[in-house]
Design a protein around this motif. Structure first.
Motif, PDB file in Angstrom:
ATOM      1  N   ALA A  49       0.859  -1.189   0.000  1.00 12.86           N
ATOM      2  CA  ALA A  49       0.000   0.000   0.000  1.00 12.86           C
ATOM      3  C   ALA A  49       0.893   1.235   0.000  1.00 12.86           C
ATOM      4  O   ALA A  49       1.939   1.259   0.648  1.00 12.86           O
ATOM      5  CB  ALA A  49      -0.898  -0.002   1.234  1.00 12.86           C
ATOM      6  N   HIS A  50       0.470   2.257  -0.734  1.00 13.02           N
ATOM      7  CA  HIS A  50       1.250   3.502  -0.746  1.00 13.02           C
ATOM      8  C   HIS A  50       0.304   4.663  -1.059  1.00 13.02           C
ATOM      9  O   HIS A  50      -0.855   4.462  -1.436  1.00 13.02           O
ATOM     10  CB  HIS A  50       2.384   3.408  -1.766  1.00 13.02           C
ATOM     11  CG  HIS A  50       1.911   3.359  -3.184  1.00 13.02           C
ATOM     12  ND1 HIS A  50       1.370   2.225  -3.748  1.00 13.02           N
ATOM     13  CD2 HIS A  50       1.867   4.303  -4.156  1.00 13.02           C
ATOM     14  CE1 HIS A  50       1.043   2.459  -4.999  1.00 13.02           C
ATOM     15  NE2 HIS A  50       1.324   3.724  -5.276  1.00 13.02           N
ATOM     16  N   ARG A  51       0.816   5.861  -0.904  1.00 16.62           N
ATOM     17  CA  ARG A  51       0.031   7.050  -1.267  1.00 16.62           C
ATOM     18  C   ARG A  51       0.974   8.134  -1.755  1.00 16.62           C
ATOM     19  O   ARG A  51       2.166   8.123  -1.462  1.00 16.62           O
ATOM     20  CB  ARG A  51      -0.816   7.540  -0.088  1.00 16.62           C
ATOM     21  CG  ARG A  51      -0.015   7.977   1.115  1.00 16.62           C
ATOM     22  CD  ARG A  51      -0.955   8.435   2.224  1.00 16.62           C
ATOM     23  NE  ARG A  51      -0.219   8.875   3.395  1.00 16.62           N
ATOM     24  CZ  ARG A  51      -0.789   9.394   4.484  1.00 16.62           C
ATOM     25  NH1 ARG A  51      -2.103   9.529   4.549  1.00 16.62           N
ATOM     26  NH2 ARG A  51      -0.057   9.770   5.511  1.00 16.62           N
ATOM     27  N   HIS A  52       0.402   9.064  -2.504  1.00 14.68           N
ATOM     28  CA  HIS A  52       1.209  10.145  -3.085  1.00 14.68           C
ATOM     29  C   HIS A  52       0.272  11.250  -3.556  1.00 14.68           C
ATOM     30  O   HIS A  52      -0.934  11.212  -3.277  1.00 14.68           O
ATOM     31  CB  HIS A  52       2.083   9.609  -4.233  1.00 14.68           C
ATOM     32  CG  HIS A  52       1.356   8.698  -5.181  1.00 14.68           C
ATOM     33  ND1 HIS A  52       0.332   9.122  -5.985  1.00 14.68           N
ATOM     34  CD2 HIS A  52       1.500   7.369  -5.429  1.00 14.68           C
ATOM     35  CE1 HIS A  52      -0.119   8.098  -6.694  1.00 14.68           C
ATOM     36  NE2 HIS A  52       0.567   7.022  -6.366  1.00 14.68           N
ATOM     37  N   GLY A  53       0.820  12.179  -4.306  1.00 21.27           N
ATOM     38  CA  GLY A  53       0.013  13.310  -4.793  1.00 21.27           C
ATOM     39  C   GLY A  53      -0.873  12.921  -5.970  1.00 21.27           C
ATOM     40  O   GLY A  53      -1.035  11.741  -6.293  1.00 21.27           O
ATOM     41  N   TRP A 108      -4.494   6.133   0.361  1.00 22.44           N
ATOM     42  CA  TRP A 108      -3.756   4.872   0.296  1.00 22.44           C
ATOM     43  C   TRP A 108      -4.362   4.011  -0.793  1.00 22.44           C
ATOM     44  O   TRP A 108      -5.584   4.005  -0.968  1.00 22.44           O
ATOM     45  CB  TRP A 108      -3.848   4.123   1.634  1.00 22.44           C
ATOM     46  CG  TRP A 108      -3.190   4.814   2.775  1.00 22.44           C
ATOM     47  CD1 TRP A 108      -3.807   5.492   3.794  1.00 22.44           C
ATOM     48  CD2 TRP A 108      -1.784   4.906   3.020  1.00 22.44           C
ATOM     49  NE1 TRP A 108      -2.874   5.999   4.653  1.00 22.44           N
ATOM     50  CE2 TRP A 108      -1.617   5.654   4.208  1.00 22.44           C
ATOM     51  CE3 TRP A 108      -0.645   4.437   2.357  1.00 22.44           C
ATOM     52  CZ2 TRP A 108      -0.373   5.938   4.753  1.00 22.44           C
ATOM     53  CZ3 TRP A 108       0.602   4.725   2.880  1.00 22.44           C
ATOM     54  CH2 TRP A 108       0.735   5.466   4.071  1.00 22.44           C
ATOM     55  N   HIS A 109      -3.509   3.278  -1.510  1.00 20.17           N
ATOM     56  CA  HIS A 109      -4.029   2.327  -2.493  1.00 20.17           C
ATOM     57  C   HIS A 109      -3.088   1.138  -2.599  1.00 20.17           C
ATOM     58  O   HIS A 109      -1.874   1.275  -2.432  1.00 20.17           O
ATOM     59  CB  HIS A 109      -4.274   2.980  -3.855  1.00 20.17           C
ATOM     60  CG  HIS A 109      -3.156   3.816  -4.372  1.00 20.17           C
ATOM     61  ND1 HIS A 109      -2.861   5.070  -3.876  1.00 20.17           N
ATOM     62  CD2 HIS A 109      -2.256   3.593  -5.359  1.00 20.17           C
ATOM     63  CE1 HIS A 109      -1.837   5.574  -4.530  1.00 20.17           C
ATOM     64  NE2 HIS A 109      -1.435   4.699  -5.437  1.00 20.17           N
ATOM     65  N   GLN A 110      -3.682  -0.025  -2.838  1.00 25.47           N
ATOM     66  CA  GLN A 110      -2.925  -1.279  -2.837  1.00 25.47           C
ATOM     67  C   GLN A 110      -3.517  -2.205  -3.886  1.00 25.47           C
ATOM     68  O   GLN A 110      -4.726  -2.445  -3.904  1.00 25.47           O
ATOM     69  CB  GLN A 110      -3.009  -1.914  -1.440  1.00 25.47           C
ATOM     70  CG  GLN A 110      -2.150  -3.142  -1.266  1.00 25.47           C
ATOM     71  CD  GLN A 110      -1.888  -3.439   0.204  1.00 25.47           C
ATOM     72  OE1 GLN A 110      -2.656  -3.002   1.074  1.00 25.47           O
ATOM     73  NE2 GLN A 110      -0.830  -4.178   0.486  1.00 25.47           N
TER      74      GLN A 110
END
Ligand code: FE2
Length: 368
Positions: free
Chosen positions: A252-256, A297-299
């Motif tokens: 899972a990660h997140r960003h702009g 967050w998205h995975q």
């Protein structure tokens, strides 16, 4: 160059910025309304290959906008070209990168009547950029099948900046540092793989088949993950391909804002959530677009029988933003810290599909 008729006095009795602040004026949205196409909002399109489109008389095509407008940076649209048809030439003061979702055809690019024309021949899985303000013409070379293109543009920024269609569609400046028509094989020469850079970069003008691009290990992003960034014809927008094995999922990660993930191969789902909210599930297949809002967050989970592969189309500022704690525009949850309920859901989904979960096996052989 002819200038279109303007109605500036009427529009801006009140200063445009004041109208903008009051949500009463948005040049990009106004243009979308004039184009009068279906506009799908949200952060997920199940399948652009079958998405319902509307007639688009100006382009002599059918189309739809994917209006993930909260992003304010870049947006996708879909073009369908009927069998054997060509679209009227266009030039535009915004960048565009194109994935061919279906069909086959060609795009001719040129600066003016005195400069050589170059033609790209594309098919399902091709990727190319339309250089900023270059004339282009799309042709469907099939006599029986329609062709569908998924494009990412930074038109929202351009409309916010200039507002004037005369400038956006009718300027004649030539950005020859992006496309030099005197290089006879500009679109045909092989790209350069710069694998010593972050995640590997393919520097090219045209990708005939995204499924054939060489990838490099990127296990920092997930068990067995392979990766390659793609920079196209001097565009500030770019793409990256990610592949992850059968029976695995990414971290899972997140960003702009501004990343639009288009699925090429396999089936699976993406979990997406904002801190403090329940994760939502979005199932994917070839043709799905997922566009995580800033800070979500998205995975990505592969539940299919073949390696999952997607291409993410990015605006130039896609990975910036407040989530950039590590200074690289990315914040991640390592497997050890993930929600066990989400792993259990994955195991159950794989069981239903007869797919063996290979997280431990792949992680233990991964040294990249
Ligand atoms: Fe992402």
């Amino acid at each position: 160059m002819t200038q279109p008729e303007r109605k500036t006095e009427i529009e801006f009795k009140t200063h445009s910025y004041v109208l903008y602040m009051q949500d009463k004026y948005d040049a990009y949205r106004k243009w979308l309304e004039q184009e009068n196409l279906p506009a799908y909002d949200g952060k997920f399109i199940p399948n652009v290959r079958t998405l319902e489109l509307g007639d688009w008389p100006r382009r002599k095509a059918r189309g739809a906008f994917l209006e993930f407008r909260d992003q304010n940076v870049s947006e996708c649209y879909v073009t369908e070209i009927a069998a054997g048809e060509s679209l009227p030439p266009q030039r535009q003061m915004y960048e565009e990168i194109v994935v061919v979702a279906d069909g086959q055809g060609a795009t001719t690019l040129w600066w003016d009547e005195n400069s050589p024309r170059h033609t790209i021949e594309w098919h399902r899985g091709s990727l190319f950029a339309i250089p900023l303000n270059c004339n282009y013409e799309h042709i469907n070379t099939s006599g029986s099948q329609p062709a569908r293109l998924l494009s990412l543009t930074d038109a929202p920024v351009t409309w916010d900046l200039y507002r004037d269609p005369g400038f956006i569609f009718n300027s004649n400046y030539q950005f020859r540092d992006r496309f030099d028509p005197d290089i006879s094989d500009f679109y045909k020469r092989p790209g350069k793989y710069l694998t010593e850079y972050y995640g590997g970069i393919l520097d090219t003008a045209f990708v005939s088949d995204l499924r054939e691009v060489k990838l490099v290990p990127r296990s920092k992003r997930g068990a067995g993950t392979m990766n390659m960034y793609i920079h196209l014809a001097g565009s500030t927008m770019f793409a990256h391909i990610s592949e992850f094995p059968v029976g695995t999922y990414k971290k899972a990660h997140r960003h702009g804002v501004g990343a639009h993930v288009y699925t090429l191969d396999s089936t699976g789902y993406t979990m997406m959530w904002k801190d403090g909210e329940e994760p939502q599930r979005y199932d994917w297949q070839e043709g799905t677009v997922v566009s995580p809002p800033a800070g979500y967050w998205h995975q990505h989970y592969n539940t299919g029988p073949i390696p999952a592969k997607f291409v993410a189309l990015h605006a130039s500022v896609a990975l910036g933003g407040d989530a950039a704690k590590d200074g690289k525009g990315l914040e991640q949850i390592d497997y050890a810290y993930e929600d066990s309920a989400m792993r259990e859901m994955y195991i159950e989904e794989c069981r239903k599909n007869g797919v063996e979960v290979r997280m431990k096996e792949v992680s233990s052989t991964d040294h990249s």
